[in-house]
Write a protein that holds these residues in place. Structure first.
Motif, PDB file in Angstrom:
ATOM      1  N   ALA A 115      22.282  11.416 -17.925  1.00  0.00           N
ATOM      2  CA  ALA A 115      22.101  10.419 -18.979  1.00  0.00           C
ATOM      3  C   ALA A 115      23.150  10.590 -20.078  1.00  0.00           C
ATOM      4  CB  ALA A 115      20.710  10.537 -19.577  1.00  0.00           C
ATOM      5  N   THR A 116      23.599   9.464 -20.605  1.00  0.00           N
ATOM      6  CA  THR A 116      24.524   9.485 -21.739  1.00  0.00           C
ATOM      7  C   THR A 116      23.789   9.875 -23.014  1.00  0.00           C
ATOM      8  OG1 THR A 116      25.706   7.651 -20.681  1.00  0.00           O
ATOM      9  CG2 THR A 116      26.268   8.136 -22.979  1.00  0.00           C
ATOM     10  N   VAL A 117      22.565   9.381 -23.136  1.00  0.00           N
ATOM     11  CA  VAL A 117      21.750   9.706 -24.303  1.00  0.00           C
ATOM     12  C   VAL A 117      20.315   9.946 -23.862  1.00  0.00           C
ATOM     13  CG1 VAL A 117      21.241   7.281 -24.836  1.00  0.00           C
ATOM     14  CG2 VAL A 117      21.071   9.001 -26.645  1.00  0.00           C
ATOM     15  N   VAL A 118      19.688  10.942 -24.455  1.00  0.00           N
ATOM     16  CA  VAL A 118      18.266  11.222 -24.254  1.00  0.00           C
ATOM     17  C   VAL A 118      17.621  11.193 -25.634  1.00  0.00           C
ATOM     18  CG1 VAL A 118      16.532  12.848 -23.431  1.00  0.00           C
ATOM     19  CG2 VAL A 118      18.725  12.656 -22.235  1.00  0.00           C
ATOM     20  N   SER A 119      16.612  10.351 -25.785  1.00  0.00           N
ATOM     21  CA  SER A 119      16.042  10.119 -27.111  1.00  0.00           C
ATOM     22  C   SER A 119      14.539  10.347 -27.114  1.00  0.00           C
ATOM     23  CB  SER A 119      16.344   8.676 -27.538  1.00  0.00           C
ATOM     24  OG  SER A 119      15.817   8.397 -28.819  1.00  0.00           O
ATOM     25  N   ASN A 120      14.065  11.068 -28.121  1.00  0.00           N
ATOM     26  CA  ASN A 120      12.636  11.288 -28.304  1.00  0.00           C
ATOM     27  C   ASN A 120      12.067  10.268 -29.274  1.00  0.00           C
ATOM     28  OD1 ASN A 120      12.305  13.575 -26.648  1.00  0.00           O
ATOM     29  ND2 ASN A 120      13.046  14.922 -28.262  1.00  0.00           N
ATOM     30  N   TYR A 179       7.279   9.660 -26.228  1.00  0.00           N
ATOM     31  CA  TYR A 179       8.108   8.901 -25.296  1.00  0.00           C
ATOM     32  C   TYR A 179       9.485   9.550 -25.259  1.00  0.00           C
ATOM     33  CZ  TYR A 179       4.776   5.008 -26.151  1.00  0.00           C
ATOM     34  OH  TYR A 179       3.656   4.229 -26.289  1.00  0.00           O
ATOM     35  N   ARG A 180      10.108   9.567 -24.103  1.00  0.00           N
ATOM     36  CA  ARG A 180      11.487  10.016 -23.987  1.00  0.00           C
ATOM     37  C   ARG A 180      12.256   8.991 -23.172  1.00  0.00           C
ATOM     38  NH1 ARG A 180      11.265  15.790 -22.528  1.00  0.00           N
ATOM     39  NH2 ARG A 180      10.514  15.863 -24.672  1.00  0.00           N
ATOM     40  N   ILE A 181      13.315   8.465 -23.755  1.00  0.00           N
ATOM     41  CA  ILE A 181      14.126   7.441 -23.117  1.00  0.00           C
ATOM     42  C   ILE A 181      15.448   8.049 -22.667  1.00  0.00           C
ATOM     43  CG2 ILE A 181      15.322   5.229 -23.415  1.00  0.00           C
ATOM     44  CD1 ILE A 181      12.358   4.828 -23.533  1.00  0.00           C
ATOM     45  N   TYR A 182      15.848   7.748 -21.425  1.00  0.00           N
ATOM     46  CA  TYR A 182      17.124   8.188 -20.870  1.00  0.00           C
ATOM     47  C   TYR A 182      17.969   6.952 -20.565  1.00  0.00           C
ATOM     48  CZ  TYR A 182      14.422  12.440 -19.706  1.00  0.00           C
ATOM     49  OH  TYR A 182      13.625  13.553 -19.748  1.00  0.00           O
ATOM     50  N   LEU A 183      19.183   6.900 -21.089  1.00  0.00           N
ATOM     51  CA  LEU A 183      20.084   5.784 -20.826  1.00  0.00           C
ATOM     52  C   LEU A 183      21.430   6.310 -20.341  1.00  0.00           C
ATOM     53  CD1 LEU A 183      19.489   3.542 -23.988  1.00  0.00           C
ATOM     54  CD2 LEU A 183      18.391   3.334 -21.748  1.00  0.00           C
ATOM     55  N   LYS A 184      21.952   5.693 -19.275  1.00  0.00           N
ATOM     56  CA  LYS A 184      23.305   5.960 -18.818  1.00  0.00           C
ATOM     57  C   LYS A 184      24.153   4.772 -19.228  1.00  0.00           C
ATOM     58  CE  LYS A 184      26.011   7.405 -14.810  1.00  0.00           C
ATOM     59  NZ  LYS A 184      25.961   7.718 -13.363  1.00  0.00           N
ATOM     60  N   LEU A 236      13.119   2.241 -27.282  1.00  0.00           N
ATOM     61  CA  LEU A 236      14.387   1.855 -26.677  1.00  0.00           C
ATOM     62  C   LEU A 236      15.462   1.651 -27.742  1.00  0.00           C
ATOM     63  CD1 LEU A 236      15.982   1.100 -24.155  1.00  0.00           C
ATOM     64  CD2 LEU A 236      15.069  -1.228 -24.341  1.00  0.00           C
ATOM     65  N   GLN A 237      15.092   1.011 -28.825  1.00  0.00           N
ATOM     66  CA  GLN A 237      16.071   0.773 -29.882  1.00  0.00           C
ATOM     67  C   GLN A 237      16.420   2.057 -30.627  1.00  0.00           C
ATOM     68  OE1 GLN A 237      14.397  -2.620 -32.005  1.00  0.00           O
ATOM     69  NE2 GLN A 237      15.404  -4.042 -30.587  1.00  0.00           N
ATOM     70  N   GLN A 238      15.485   2.999 -30.678  1.00  0.00           N
ATOM     71  CA  GLN A 238      15.810   4.318 -31.229  1.00  0.00           C
ATOM     72  C   GLN A 238      16.862   4.996 -30.359  1.00  0.00           C
ATOM     73  OE1 GLN A 238      14.582   6.113 -34.182  1.00  0.00           O
ATOM     74  NE2 GLN A 238      16.506   7.067 -33.539  1.00  0.00           N
ATOM     75  N   ASP A 270      20.436   6.359 -31.444  1.00  0.00           N
ATOM     76  CA  ASP A 270      20.861   7.725 -31.171  1.00  0.00           C
ATOM     77  C   ASP A 270      22.195   7.744 -30.427  1.00  0.00           C
ATOM     78  OD1 ASP A 270      18.685   8.827 -32.424  1.00  0.00           O
ATOM     79  OD2 ASP A 270      17.552   9.207 -30.584  1.00  0.00           O
ATOM     80  N   PHE A 271      22.377   6.793 -29.512  1.00  0.00           N
ATOM     81  CA  PHE A 271      23.642   6.692 -28.787  1.00  0.00           C
ATOM     82  C   PHE A 271      24.792   6.415 -29.749  1.00  0.00           C
ATOM     83  CE2 PHE A 271      26.646   3.518 -27.024  1.00  0.00           C
ATOM     84  CZ  PHE A 271      27.385   4.364 -26.207  1.00  0.00           C
ATOM     85  N   GLU A 272      24.603   5.465 -30.630  1.00  0.00           N
ATOM     86  CA  GLU A 272      25.684   5.069 -31.520  1.00  0.00           C
ATOM     87  C   GLU A 272      25.984   6.123 -32.591  1.00  0.00           C
ATOM     88  OE1 GLU A 272      26.170   0.353 -31.330  1.00  0.00           O
ATOM     89  OE2 GLU A 272      24.726   1.010 -32.861  1.00  0.00           O
TER      90      GLU A 272
END
Length: 265
Positions: free
Chosen positions: A25-30, A40-45, A113-115, A119-121
């Motif tokens: 994942a590029t970003v992992v967000s809690n 919740y934990r979101i993973y985005l590539k 998801l928006q968090q 976090d990515f940015e």
């Protein structure tokens, strides 16, 4: 009033659509749903073109949370970062309509998801060096015979048999430890701030001096467990029949959970 599609609800939960850790994942967000306390934990590539090529999640939440996160991560795939900034709970409900009393779940899924996008940015989220997977923890345990003092922040160890393991002094902040067998384990001095120990077996475990601020122990088996001098706060959750453990613990203020370095922001 439209009746909820229970067959599809069950299918999504049974399949656990998009429910998985993502190693690359590029970003992992809690994200914590403040309404019910679920994590919740979101993973985005995300590619260089700022397009989300893959999305997944994990959660300690109920079936409605699973469905909402499944739909939100489905929406994310193939979308640009800028497009995802504009999604709404109504977009989630176009894929699955929630009962009136459960509208907070698509709202929370979109917020999570928006968090992740924020976090990515900002380069925040869970740092790569702190993304310890269950397989890595098992490797450490096999090699060293202990997890004493290890940094296991935000790890997911659901339904694992870890009875008798030494976790003393370990960092388990924000860890997902639901339904694990920790019978006789040693958590003395461990950091369990914001950890999820729902339905875990803690019989005979030592949690002396452990930091349990904002931890959730609903449904946990705690017969014979030692909570002497463990720290708790207003966010620590136990079953009503277990509140007697607080008499052996030390209470701290609720603000400590929001320390910047503990939430990955």
């Amino acid at each position: 009033m439209k009746v909820m599609d229970f067959d599809r609800y069950k299918e999504i939960n049974d399949q656990r659509l998009n429910y998985r850790e993502m190693e690359d994942a590029t970003v992992v967000s809690n994200y914590r749903n403040v309404g019910c306390g679920d994590g919740y934990r979101i993973y985005l590539k995300i590619g260089e073109d700022r397009i989300v090529s893959d999305a997944s999640y994990t959660t300690t939440g109920c079936g409605f949370g699973i469905v909402a996160l499944a739909m939100a991560t489905e929406i994310a795939k193939g979308k640009s970062v800028d497009e995802l900034k504009q999604i709404t709970p109504e977009d989630v409900e176009r894929l699955f309509e929630f009962p009136e009393r459960r509208k907070n779940y698509p709202e929370s899924a979109v917020a999570a998801l928006q968090q992740a996008i924020r976090d990515f940015e900002s380069g925040s989220g869970v740092p790569k060096e702190r993304r310890i997977t269950a397989s890595k923890a098992k490797e450490l345990l096999q090699t060293n015979g202990t997890l004493k003092g290890e940094d296991l922040s935000s790890i997911i160890l659901e339904k694992e048999d870890l009875h008798g393991v030494d976790f003393s002094g370990a960092n388990l902040n924000n860890a997902f430890l639901t339904n694990c067998n920790f019978e006789g384990a040693n958590f003395e001095g461990a950091r369990l701030r914001g950890a999820f120990l729902n339905s875990a077996n803690l019989k005979g475990a030592s949690l002396k001096g452990a930091d349990l601020r904002w931890a959730k122990l609903a449904g946990a088996k705690i017969d014979g467990a030692d909570f002497t001098d463990a720290i708790y706060d207003i966010g620590t959750r136990v079953d009503q029949t277990q509140i007697h453990i607080f008499s052996k613990m030390k209470k701290e203020g609720k603000d400590v959970y929001m320390e910047k370095d503990e939430v990955g922001r």
